[in-house]
Design an enzyme around this catalytic site. Sequence first.
Site, PDB file in Angstrom:
ATOM      1  N   LYS A 278     -10.297   2.328  12.007  1.00 49.90           N
ATOM      2  CA  LYS A 278     -10.984   1.745  10.093  1.00 49.90           C
ATOM      3  C   LYS A 278     -10.181   0.598  10.310  1.00 49.90           C
ATOM      4  CE  LYS A 278      -8.880   4.222   6.376  1.00 49.90           C
ATOM      5  NZ  LYS A 278      -9.199   3.307   6.101  1.00 49.90           N
TER       6      LYS A 278
ATOM      7  N   ASP B  84       0.724  -0.824   0.301  1.00 53.23           N
ATOM      8  CA  ASP B  84       0.370   0.261  -0.222  1.00 53.23           C
ATOM      9  C   ASP B  84       0.464   1.242  -0.138  1.00 53.23           C
ATOM     10  OD1 ASP B  84      -1.932  -2.108   0.595  1.00 53.23           O
ATOM     11  OD2 ASP B  84      -2.741  -1.221   1.913  1.00 53.23           O
TER      12      ASP B  84
ATOM     13  N   ARG C 161     -17.292  -2.093  -3.287  1.00 48.69           N
ATOM     14  CA  ARG C 161     -17.138  -0.193  -3.858  1.00 48.69           C
ATOM     15  C   ARG C 161     -16.550  -0.086  -5.341  1.00 48.69           C
ATOM     16  NH1 ARG C 161     -12.724   3.009  -0.612  1.00 48.69           N
ATOM     17  NH2 ARG C 161     -11.628   1.969  -1.787  1.00 48.69           N
TER      18      ARG C 161
ATOM     19  N   GLU D 109       3.597   1.947  -0.648  1.00 45.15           N
ATOM     20  CA  GLU D 109       4.393   2.026  -2.247  1.00 45.15           C
ATOM     21  C   GLU D 109       3.355   2.429  -3.432  1.00 45.15           C
ATOM     22  OE1 GLU D 109       7.071  -0.521  -5.891  1.00 45.15           O
ATOM     23  OE2 GLU D 109       6.813  -1.400  -3.761  1.00 45.15           O
TER      24      GLU D 109
ATOM     25  N   ASP E 147       0.743   4.371  -2.244  1.00 42.77           N
ATOM     26  CA  ASP E 147       0.457   5.399  -2.132  1.00 42.77           C
ATOM     27  C   ASP E 147       1.446   6.493  -2.721  1.00 42.77           C
ATOM     28  OD1 ASP E 147      -1.499   4.439  -0.696  1.00 42.77           O
ATOM     29  OD2 ASP E 147      -1.254   4.691   1.662  1.00 42.77           O
TER      30      ASP E 147
HETATM   31  S1  IVH Z   1     -16.698   5.934   6.997  1.00 41.83           S
HETATM   32  C1  IVH Z   1     -17.623   8.932   2.781  1.00 41.83           C
HETATM   33  N1  IVH Z   1     -16.033   4.269   8.740  1.00 41.83           N
HETATM   34  O1  IVH Z   1     -11.711   2.798   5.114  1.00 41.83           O
HETATM   35  C2  IVH Z   1     -16.831   7.548   4.180  1.00 41.83           C
HETATM   36  N2  IVH Z   1     -14.988   3.708   6.802  1.00 41.83           N
HETATM   37  O2  IVH Z   1      -9.805   4.510   3.200  1.00 41.83           O
HETATM   38  C3  IVH Z   1     -17.314   6.643   4.495  1.00 41.83           C
HETATM   39  N3  IVH Z   1     -13.608   2.456   5.875  1.00 41.83           N
HETATM   40  O3  IVH Z   1     -14.156   4.068   1.508  1.00 41.83           O
HETATM   41  C4  IVH Z   1     -16.553   5.823   4.987  1.00 41.83           C
HETATM   42  N4  IVH Z   1     -13.200   2.037   8.457  1.00 41.83           N
HETATM   43  O4  IVH Z   1     -14.386   1.194   3.196  1.00 41.83           O
HETATM   44  C5  IVH Z   1     -16.296   4.981   7.334  1.00 41.83           C
HETATM   45  N5  IVH Z   1     -15.431   3.565  10.592  1.00 41.83           N
HETATM   46  C6  IVH Z   1     -14.698   3.454   9.472  1.00 41.83           C
HETATM   47  C7  IVH Z   1     -13.820   3.231   8.461  1.00 41.83           C
HETATM   48  C8  IVH Z   1     -14.203   3.346   7.046  1.00 41.83           C
HETATM   49  C9  IVH Z   1     -13.113   2.264   6.971  1.00 41.83           C
HETATM   50  C10 IVH Z   1     -13.039   2.093   5.104  1.00 41.83           C
HETATM   51  C11 IVH Z   1     -14.529   2.206   4.360  1.00 41.83           C
HETATM   52  C12 IVH Z   1     -12.979   3.509   2.997  1.00 41.83           C
HETATM   53  C13 IVH Z   1     -11.709   3.104   2.863  1.00 41.83           C
HETATM   54  C14 IVH Z   1     -11.245   4.588   3.733  1.00 41.83           C
END
Ligand code: IVH
Length: 669
Positions: A114, A31, A135, A33, A35
Amino acid sequence: MSLIIKIEKLKFLLKKYSYFYYNLSSPLISDLEYDYLVLILKKLEKKFISLNSLNSPTKNVGSFLSPYFFKIKHLTPMLSLKNIFSMKEYFIFIKKIYKKLNYSKKLNVSCELKFDGVAVNLLYKNNKLIHAATRGNGFFGEDITENILNVKFVPLYLFGKNVPKLIEIRGEIVLLRSDFLNLNNYYKNKNKNIFSNARNAASGILRTKKNNIEFLKKLIFFCHSYGYIKYFKNHYNFIKQCKLWGFYVHNSIKFFNSINSVKEFLNIILKKRYFFQFDIDGIVIKINSIFKQKILGYNRVFPFWAIALKFNSNKKKTKLLDVEFKVGKSGIITPIAILKPVNISGVNIKKALLYNKNIIRKMDLYIGDFVILVRSGDVIPKIINVIKSLRKDVFYIRFPKFCPICNNKIIKNKNNLYYCNAGLNCKAQLKKKFLHFVSFNGFNIFGLGKKNITLLIKNNLIKNFSDLFYLNVKKISFFLGIGKKLSSNIIISIESSKKIKFSNFIYSLCIKDVGVVMSKKLAFYFVFVKFFLLIDINDKKLINYVGINVVKNVFFYVNSIKNKKNILNLINVVNIYNENKETKYLKNNIFYNKNIVLTGKLNKLSRSKINFFLLNLKANVKNFISKNIKLLIVGNTYGKKYEKAKELNIKIINEKEFLFFYFKYKIYY
Ligand code: IVH
């Protein structure tokens, strides 16, 4: 290369990497690399605005759509999140929000994990799950409805109050670390490719068309956000409702009425990070009010009302300056990467193991290459990637033909490993073998570290293990340049190490593949060193117990004249005892500690052999039958002793039965 070509080349590469990452669940590069390359492309595109086309990887979320799946259009685009790496950047993000909202009061925020998983969109219409999609490219996703039905915490129906006619529930599909390891083990055993992390494994399982229900059932859907939504005022209410509908919302989610509480949340999660059973790579901060979210809006890639504060990566980019070759204690030559020093989580790293030639060639690594280095927790630094796109002036990594320490010719074994077979004549191996010999699980001698062992070897005081036991205070203090007190402490330690457990003794010999556990097993099996030296390479029972490799290694070790001499010299000066002498295993046999009488002659074994065997099992061999006798072994004569034993109801066994036990327990004598 002109900049235009460079941009096109980078775009092509990034698209290819993205395809392997999202569509094949098998990333070609890390990831970090990826980014990094996106960053370079962004910089280049800024210079050439005309080339800044919409289909650039810098403008897109996610992947190409796989032709193997039906496509589903999301009602609202599935966006990504902007990444930041510090609280400083977080405050910049908040400042912009205040400005855009033209607001001055306190802001409510939610703080969440996250999750490092696969983003999924679930569409519910009239209470019912209509479809599930990945997605994809952010606008269209791949239809995974069939597979999602087996994933945990994906309700088919939404029951209760307030069920909207239409709603898009979004979240992350995650595989627990333990399940990921099990899955990889399963694939490894089947000689199949394994996944590089839990996220790729989850993605692979989810996007497999085959019947893989068992694996799908391991996946968990963590609900964290929404797409199309109506009637909800804030994120808090939405989350509360999701829980009531039967979605799983991880309980670490916290709502704060102050933007400053984020720091405490981050600190708590950083401490807990490795205790979660699934992978996370940061925290997500969201503005709670959906009304405010709408005002803040979004661009093509991410919303302006949420942000991902990513953990500092334990990966860094650095340059391979050179490769050195280290001689291990068994003579194996290991390449060591000499790196441009780089700091990863507070530790300055200058070197990394390169393992062997095969790995170097497989990585296609050259001196002068830029590489990605990883260090996680207490794991030794490791090069995980070569950034070939940055390759310029590089040199081929040549393996030496002669040992860098003793100049002996280097040999290649059948596993393609290079080694110096000079054994104890190679000072590097001698030093390492001595360090192993005196280590905690060996003779456990204090005061003899790297420096002192090197000095003793250099002054020719120790060439064989037993030489250590002929040192004295005078010699030690003179050659190591240390005081009398310290020297006599070392001598005391050497003296007291002479009484040694059999397993520690085996360990100290430094036999290939014989570590702590294997030494214990071997000590348990052989009980006495003399039988260890007589190891039979065809001993089936031993092969079953420790494996053929260890049996071979021990056999060849003890049958080398030099090693045998070494061991015999050692036995003369040390006192080996066995903690296993009366193990449960031994105690369970029918001869242990029993009064036994023998009568008649056995065809296959002499009396002395039988006596020796029984004595080693702590049996008492008696001449006459009495009440105290527990067993009679009968040879070719069924005379008086036999009659009397029968009378007294004493257990009687014949030669055949005795031989059965003899071969079963023979190892103990
Ligand atoms: S909110 C419009 N909450 O991380 C934003 N995303 O790198 C909606 N992700 O696309 C996403 N944990 O798939 C949200 N607690 C969290 C998350 C999360 C992981 C993912 C998600 C997003 C990606 C972005």
